[in-house]
Design an enzyme around this catalytic site. Structure first.
Site, mmCIF file in Angstrom:
data_model
loop_
_atom_site.group_PDB
_atom_site.id
_atom_site.type_symbol
_atom_site.label_atom_id
_atom_site.label_comp_id
_atom_site.label_asym_id
_atom_site.label_seq_id
_atom_site.Cartn_x
_atom_site.Cartn_y
_atom_site.Cartn_z
ATOM 1 N N GLY A 194 0.807 -1.216 0.000
ATOM 2 C CA GLY A 194 0.000 0.000 0.000
ATOM 3 C C GLY A 194 0.842 1.268 0.000
ATOM 4 O O GLY A 194 0.535 2.231 -0.709
ATOM 5 N N THR A 195 1.895 1.266 0.787
ATOM 6 C CA THR A 195 2.734 2.466 0.884
ATOM 7 C C THR A 195 3.311 2.826 -0.481
ATOM 8 O O THR A 195 3.273 3.985 -0.900
ATOM 9 C CB THR A 195 3.866 2.217 1.910
ATOM 10 N N ASN A 237 -8.314 4.310 8.262
ATOM 11 C CA ASN A 237 -7.785 3.149 8.988
ATOM 12 C C ASN A 237 -7.900 3.259 10.501
ATOM 13 O O ASN A 237 -7.793 2.267 11.198
ATOM 14 C CB ASN A 237 -6.316 2.898 8.600
ATOM 15 N N THR A 253 12.353 -6.938 -10.636
ATOM 16 C CA THR A 253 11.754 -8.273 -10.790
ATOM 17 C C THR A 253 10.579 -8.418 -9.829
ATOM 18 O O THR A 253 10.687 -8.080 -8.656
ATOM 19 C CB THR A 253 12.818 -9.364 -10.506
ATOM 20 N N CYS A 268 0.444 2.305 12.725
ATOM 21 C CA CYS A 268 1.652 3.096 12.498
ATOM 22 C C CYS A 268 1.963 3.992 13.678
ATOM 23 O O CYS A 268 3.041 4.534 13.790
ATOM 24 C CB CYS A 268 1.506 3.914 11.234
HETATM 25 C C1 LIG Z 1 -5.204 3.276 4.879
HETATM 26 C C2 LIG Z 1 -3.855 2.665 4.723
HETATM 27 N N1 LIG Z 1 -3.050 3.106 3.750
HETATM 28 C C3 LIG Z 1 -1.828 2.578 3.546
HETATM 29 C C4 LIG Z 1 -1.337 1.574 4.350
HETATM 30 C C5 LIG Z 1 0.029 1.020 4.088
HETATM 31 O O1 LIG Z 1 -0.053 -0.238 3.464
HETATM 32 P P1 LIG Z 1 1.205 -1.237 3.491
HETATM 33 O O2 LIG Z 1 1.345 -1.696 4.900
HETATM 34 O O3 LIG Z 1 0.824 -2.349 2.558
HETATM 35 O O4 LIG Z 1 2.378 -0.472 3.016
HETATM 36 C C6 LIG Z 1 -2.124 1.108 5.396
HETATM 37 C C7 LIG Z 1 -1.614 0.080 6.343
HETATM 38 O O5 LIG Z 1 -1.782 0.171 7.546
HETATM 39 C C8 LIG Z 1 -3.418 1.656 5.594
HETATM 40 O O6 LIG Z 1 -4.223 1.246 6.570
#
Ligand SMILES: Cc1ncc(COP(=O)(O)O)c(C=O)c1O
Length: 381
Positions: free
Chosen positions: A71-72, A151, A239, A328
């Protein structure tokens, strides 16, 4: 000791079939998808299947899916990729104060580089005002990024309404949405809702960590953030994480299908409602921070006069896993930017935990967690 995992917004436990698919890929299908021989073709087949399955869930086409490391990275690629690609059209960007740090930090970095960023404020439940959004969009605005589900609170933003406002005000403005918390839990229809880019992540859907994807509508261009061998049509070189992608396939298969008639996970909704009812029976002040019409799997709850971290550890001692605010923040001393932004008093923020459900949780597990919660609140506070 009994283990009741209620921190599914931080991450989920991979399904046994996910682990199996990953191990099989590591052992047998270890080829490089870019290789011409059969081992490469086997790996390429895995990519193709996973890409199709993600595309189907988003009513998109496979060419619109870019694999990333999670996600990041998807958020970084969408936001910076659009900003750099279209900076000659305008240098104004819009997001909200309640985004995940991977979005907020991307915008802060762009602001340092000279882009102008509007951070929309959210109300007590984490919702932005659609009027504020409308007024913020100018002919210079190239990107709006608004998360689907928050989140920390579970607040849902109405993507269809937002998409409509953005395109009415400026048809050249791109719309990105962080759908990491909503993917797999509710219906997401980017094309229909005029969303140009959507971020998703594997480990929130009982899949592997370190794998994710970005939906990018056909015709939208992106400046790649890393260059190299041209993988993923040059948008994300390197890759591919084939074992991670292989693990996504069974995780995707296990997700329910959502439709307009059934847009949200009913089972999760049942668990959340059951937990709220249980909280009401606890004999002390309990404040639910999440909106009633929020996502079905996230519940932010405050016990004023307590400390979230202490509560997390005392629950853990009994095998119940939850988090303070959001994952986080749980290791950081800093108070949640989301809870501060929506104006909660410090005492309420300090005593906040986030409970997040998975369809693999049972009512019996929730009964145990509620019993332990009531007991620990008595002992410690
Ligand atoms: C809303 C939201 N965005 C982004 C992320 C980041 O995703 P990833 O952990 O796959 O990098 C999270 C993870 O906690 C999230 O809840």
């Amino acid at each position: 000791m009994r283990e009741v995992y209620l921190d599914n917004s931080a991450t989920t436990r991979p399904l046994p079939e996910v682990v199996e698919a990953m191990v099989k890929t590591l052992q047998d299908n270890y080829g490089n998808p870019s290789s011409l021989h059969n081992k490469g073709l086997e790996a390429e087949k895995i990519l193709k299947e996973a890409r199709q399955k993600i595309a189907r869930r988003l009513a998109a086409s496979p060419e619109e899916i870019i694999f990333t490391s999670g996600g990041t990275e998807s958020n970084n690629l969408a936001i910076k990729g659009i900003a750099y690609q279209y900076q000659n059209r305008g240098r104004h960007l819009i997001t909200t104060e309640v985004e995940h740090p991977s979005v907020l930090e991307s915008f802060l970095a762009l602001e340092e580089e000279g882009f102008e960023v509007t951070f929309l404020k959210a109300d007590r439940y984490g919702r932005i005002s659609l009027e504020d959004l409308r007024e913020s969009i100018t002919p210079e605005t190239i990107l709006v990024s608004i998360m689907h589900v928050n989140n920390e609170l579970g607040t849902i933003h109405p993507l269809a309404d937002i998409g409509k406002i953005i395109k009415e005000r400026n048809p050249n403005t791109f719309f990105h949405s962080d759908c990491i918390q909503s993917f797999g839990k509710m219906l997401i229809q980017p094309a229909r809702n005029l969303v140009d880019l959507v971020s998703i992540s594997g480990h929130k859907i009982h899949g592997p960590k370190g794998i994710g994807a970005l939906y990018k509508r056909k015709g939208v261009e992106l400046r790649a953030l890393q260059t190299g061998g041209g993988q993923e049509n040059g948008y994300r070189c390197g890759t591919e994480n084939v074992p991670g992608i292989a693990g996504l396939i069974p995780a995707l298969d296990a997700l329910p299908d959502y439709t307009e008639q059934n847009p949200c996970n009913q089972e999760l909704d049942r668990l959340r409602k059951y937990f709220i009812k249980g909280l009401e029976k606890i004999d002390r002040k309990v404040i639910i921070n999440s909106p009633e019409d929020g996502a079905p799997h996230i519940l932010s709850v405050s016990f004023p006069g307590t400390r979230g971290e202490v509560l997390v550890h005392s629950l853990e001692a009994k095998g119940v896993f939850v988090s303070t605010g959001s994952a986080c923040h749980s290791k950081s001393r800093e108070k949640s930017h989301v809870l501060r932004s929506i104006g909660l008093p410090m005492e309420q923020i300090d005593g906040t935990i986030r409970v997040s459900f998975s369809t693999y949780n049972t009512i019996e597990e929730l009964d145990y967690a509620l019993e332990v919660l009531a007991e620990q609140l008595e002992i410690f506070f």
